[in-house]
Design an enzyme around this catalytic site. Structure first.
Site, PDB file in Angstrom:
ATOM      1  N   LYS A 114       0.972  -1.272   0.054  1.00 11.72           N
ATOM      2  CA  LYS A 114      -0.029  -0.005   0.013  1.00 11.72           C
ATOM      3  C   LYS A 114       0.729   1.338  -0.054  1.00 11.72           C
ATOM      4  O   LYS A 114       2.134   1.168   0.453  1.00 11.72           O
ATOM      5  CB  LYS A 114      -1.029   0.068   1.269  1.00 11.72           C
ATOM      6  CG  LYS A 114      -2.009   0.900   1.313  1.00 11.72           C
ATOM      7  CD  LYS A 114      -2.966   0.288   0.202  1.00 11.72           C
ATOM      8  CE  LYS A 114      -4.248   1.097  -0.088  1.00 11.72           C
ATOM      9  NZ  LYS A 114      -5.524   0.872  -0.410  1.00 11.72           N
ATOM     10  N   ASP A 154      -6.727   4.821  -5.070  1.00 11.92           N
ATOM     11  CA  ASP A 154      -7.411   4.583  -3.876  1.00 11.92           C
ATOM     12  C   ASP A 154      -7.945   5.836  -3.588  1.00 11.92           C
ATOM     13  O   ASP A 154      -8.097   6.571  -4.480  1.00 11.92           O
ATOM     14  CB  ASP A 154      -6.474   3.999  -2.606  1.00 11.92           C
ATOM     15  CG  ASP A 154      -7.304   3.649  -1.442  1.00 11.92           C
ATOM     16  OD1 ASP A 154      -7.686   2.615  -1.113  1.00 11.92           O
ATOM     17  OD2 ASP A 154      -7.368   4.404  -0.241  1.00 11.92           O
TER      18      ASP A 154
HETATM   19  P1  NDP Z   1     -12.482   8.138  -3.637  1.00 14.40           P
HETATM   20  O1  NDP Z   1     -11.517   9.231  -3.299  1.00 14.40           O
HETATM   21  O2  NDP Z   1     -12.986   7.952  -4.937  1.00 14.40           O
HETATM   22  O3  NDP Z   1     -13.828   8.513  -2.728  1.00 14.40           O
HETATM   23  C1  NDP Z   1     -13.755   8.656  -1.359  1.00 14.40           C
HETATM   24  C2  NDP Z   1     -14.998   8.944  -0.829  1.00 14.40           C
HETATM   25  O4  NDP Z   1     -14.981   8.913   0.728  1.00 14.40           O
HETATM   26  C3  NDP Z   1     -15.350  10.318  -0.981  1.00 14.40           C
HETATM   27  O5  NDP Z   1     -16.826  10.569  -1.243  1.00 14.40           O
HETATM   28  C4  NDP Z   1     -15.056  11.086   0.284  1.00 14.40           C
HETATM   29  O6  NDP Z   1     -15.494  12.339   0.386  1.00 14.40           O
HETATM   30  C5  NDP Z   1     -15.191  10.217   1.150  1.00 14.40           C
HETATM   31  N1  NDP Z   1     -14.438  10.224   2.496  1.00 14.40           N
HETATM   32  C6  NDP Z   1     -13.016  10.179   2.205  1.00 14.40           C
HETATM   33  N2  NDP Z   1     -12.539  10.486   3.393  1.00 14.40           N
HETATM   34  C7  NDP Z   1     -13.377  10.767   4.296  1.00 14.40           C
HETATM   35  C8  NDP Z   1     -13.858  10.873   5.693  1.00 14.40           C
HETATM   36  N3  NDP Z   1     -12.489  10.847   6.615  1.00 14.40           N
HETATM   37  N4  NDP Z   1     -14.904  10.978   6.288  1.00 14.40           N
HETATM   38  C9  NDP Z   1     -16.029  11.242   5.273  1.00 14.40           C
HETATM   39  N5  NDP Z   1     -15.756  10.831   4.078  1.00 14.40           N
HETATM   40  C10 NDP Z   1     -14.621  10.425   3.614  1.00 14.40           C
HETATM   41  O7  NDP Z   1     -12.088   6.960  -3.031  1.00 14.40           O
HETATM   42  P2  NDP Z   1     -12.586   5.178  -3.120  1.00 14.40           P
HETATM   43  O8  NDP Z   1     -14.005   5.213  -3.827  1.00 14.40           O
HETATM   44  O9  NDP Z   1     -11.576   4.701  -4.246  1.00 14.40           O
HETATM   45  O10 NDP Z   1     -12.172   4.619  -1.724  1.00 14.40           O
HETATM   46  C11 NDP Z   1     -13.389   4.497  -0.611  1.00 14.40           C
HETATM   47  C12 NDP Z   1     -12.769   3.286   0.038  1.00 14.40           C
HETATM   48  O11 NDP Z   1     -12.814   2.146  -0.518  1.00 14.40           O
HETATM   49  C13 NDP Z   1     -11.446   3.389   0.873  1.00 14.40           C
HETATM   50  O12 NDP Z   1     -11.851   2.923   2.147  1.00 14.40           O
HETATM   51  C14 NDP Z   1     -10.659   2.684  -0.037  1.00 14.40           C
HETATM   52  O13 NDP Z   1      -9.602   2.320   0.677  1.00 14.40           O
HETATM   53  C15 NDP Z   1     -11.537   1.581  -0.359  1.00 14.40           C
HETATM   54  N6  NDP Z   1     -11.276   0.771  -1.491  1.00 14.40           N
HETATM   55  C16 NDP Z   1     -11.047   1.378  -2.697  1.00 14.40           C
HETATM   56  C17 NDP Z   1     -10.973   0.543  -3.607  1.00 14.40           C
HETATM   57  C18 NDP Z   1     -10.696   1.099  -5.148  1.00 14.40           C
HETATM   58  O14 NDP Z   1     -10.653   0.257  -6.078  1.00 14.40           O
HETATM   59  N7  NDP Z   1     -10.869   2.227  -5.580  1.00 14.40           N
HETATM   60  C19 NDP Z   1     -10.368  -0.982  -3.638  1.00 14.40           C
HETATM   61  C20 NDP Z   1     -10.812  -1.307  -2.246  1.00 14.40           C
HETATM   62  C21 NDP Z   1     -11.060  -0.640  -1.183  1.00 14.40           C
HETATM   63  P3  NDP Z   1     -14.737  13.850   0.167  1.00 14.40           P
HETATM   64  O15 NDP Z   1     -14.859  13.835  -1.264  1.00 14.40           O
HETATM   65  O16 NDP Z   1     -15.499  14.810   0.963  1.00 14.40           O
HETATM   66  O17 NDP Z   1     -13.347  13.544   0.562  1.00 14.40           O
END
Ligand code: NDP
Length: 439
Positions: A114, A154
């Site tokens: 990671k 991510d």
């Molecule tokens: P993105 O950056 O595309 O989206 C993240 C989302 O989560 C946004 O809506 C963001 O809101 C919100 N968010 C982030 N941090 C916070 C916080 N501290 N409090 C509240 N909301 C928050 O990321 P992903 O969709 O790729 O990732 C989301 C989750 O999925 C993570 O845990 C990641 O590790 C996990 N994941 C992702 C994978 C992938 O293929 N992308 C694979 C496996 C797991 P805002 O825009 O306001 O920050």
């Protein structure tokens, strides 16, 4: 052994895994003899580096960069890169640790890694994003490679950022190779990768529910987040005729009783890169609740009555009170798209109440599995169709569900998929470590 401070999330993730392993360790003495526990909690390698870049005002900015190469028993290190101000060594360590077991569960040949930076992409111009990505790669390139370590996206890292990082890697190494996944379809990406994590989390829910004689059809579902995982969770829920009614970001949440308008959400988040507050402008009937108005100590997403919940934002976003609220409102299924979104107390309650609970390392493994499919296409210089990739993804998610559920049954707790996922993932990695000797 808590030998170093400030690794809260890592200790949380490690404790959960180690607790689950007790019955396996009691049954098979090889793991103690080979000191697998002591070895598996220590990363094989951790890289921390400085990133200098210049912002649009001509000012020098300095950020921290991280890459953790945790375990390579099953294949090249594989795991995403996160750009978010909350990133620190402990967060990357927890994510890398979870990744080992998740990758093992996919049944594919990928090790766990990671990376990331405390860089905040919010409000940055496209040029600033490009300069930062180039500066990040100017150090990372020497540690990665298609057979060594293959990063992906991510939080805060999507196709745009992968593009800028790939360009810099190519320039520095003079090699055009599959060193990153999540690439654009124009130059080496795989169809279906963008959708894979969200789709996978919904498939996982589908298989958990099928085993209980239930389905998602016509059921109201809540989704948190509004990024890559959340958007494609919502899309797949619609494919299965479910009704996703919420999404959120770090500032607030949308409740759209008639169902989230997916095209509008994509426009706002993927095209315009705007905040969720914009959603209500086009859907006046939707309700926007800013986080200041959430009931104290809760996440408002989990206060909306639903049949199934899909936490898809970030770690520890769903606490004990949220779990109680979900259960009180009739929720019987939680499938985690995010990594470790539920606190340990919330997880305990889900397990105790015997609902269909799919922990992140199993339910969200569709993303990394499809990244491995991208690596396979790059290595063989072929491109598979969307249908081909999606069929493989669904098959992989079904296998992960069956492996976790059979392992949970083997250890006497058939509905405890946390136990099943941790033991099944660990066993595959640990057996490979034993066979490869003390290296
Ligand atoms: P993105 O950056 O595309 O989206 C993240 C989302 O989560 C946004 O809506 C963001 O809101 C919100 N968010 C982030 N941090 C916070 C916080 N501290 N409090 C509240 N909301 C928050 O990321 P992903 O969709 O790729 O990732 C989301 C989750 O999925 C993570 O845990 C990641 O590790 C996990 N994941 C992702 C994978 C992938 O293929 N992308 C694979 C496996 C797991 P805002 O825009 O306001 O920050």
């Amino acid at each position: 052994k808590r030998s170093s401070p400030s690794q809260t999330e890592f200790y949380q993730a490690a404790e959960e895994v180690l607790e689950s392993l007790r019955p396996l360790i009691e049954k098979d003495s090889r793991y103690l003899k080979h000191k697998i526990i002591e070895r598996i909690v220590e990363p094989e390698r951790q890289i921390m580096f400085r990133i200098n870049w210049v912002d649009d005002n001509g000012e020098i900015q300095v950020n921290k960069g991280f890459r953790i190469e945790f375990n390579s028993a099953l294949g090249p290190y594989k795991g995403g890169i996160r750009f978010h101000p909350s990133v620190n060594a402990g967060v990357i360590k927890f994510l890398g640790f979870e990744q080992i077991f998740k990758n093992a569960l996919t049944g594919l040949q990928i090790g766990g890694g990671k990376g990331g930076s405390d860089f905040d992409p919010k409000g940055k111009s496209d040029n600033e994003i490009m300069r930062f990505c180039q500066a990040f790669m100017s150090e990372l390139y020497r540690h990665i490679g298609p057979n060594t370590d293959v990063p992906a996206g991510d939080i805060g890292v999507g196709a745009r950022e992968i593009g800028y990082m790939f360009g810099m890697y190519k320039k520095l190494t003079n090699r055009y190779e599959g060193v990153l996944t999540g690439k654009s379809l124009l130059w080496g990406g795989s169809l279906g990768r963008t959708q894979a994590t969200g789709y996978g989390a919904v498939y996982f829910a589908k298989y958990m529910l099928e085993a209980r004689g239930e389905s998602l059809e016509n059921k109201r579902c809540v989704v948190s987040g509004s990024g890559n995982v959340a958007i494609y969770t919502i899309e797949k829920l619609y494919h299965l005729n479910a009704i996703p009614v919420t999404c959120s970001d770090s500032k607030g949440m949308i409740y759209d009783e008639e169902g989230i308008d997916l095209e509008l959400l994509k426009q706002i988040k993927e095209v315009k890169r705007e905040r969720l507050t914009q959603y209500k402008k086009y859907r006046p009937n939707a309700v926007y609740t800013p986080i200041e108005e959430y009931e104290e100590g809760t996440n408002a997403v989990y206060n909306i009555p639903c049949f199934a919940a899909f936490p898809s934002a970030t770690q520890n976003e769903l606490n004990l009170q949220d779990a109680k609220n979900l259960l009180a409102n009739g929720c019987i299924c939680v499938s985690e798209g995010a990594n470790m979104p539920s606190t340990p107390q919330a997880v305990d309650l889900f397990i105790e109440s015997k609902i269909a609970y799919g922990p992140g390392k199993a339910a969200n493994a569709g993303g990394v599995a499809t990244s491995q499919l991208e690596m396979a296409q790059n290595a063989s210089m072929t491109n598979w169709s969307f249908e081909e990739v999606e069929t493989k993804l669904e098959e992989i998610m079904k296998n992960i569900y069956e492996t976790t559920s059979q392992t949970a049954t083997e250890f006497g707790e058939p509905t405890n998929l946390v136990l099943g996922a941790n033991i099944a993932g660990f066993r595959r990695v640990a057996d490979a470590m034993i066979e490869q000797g003390l290296v």
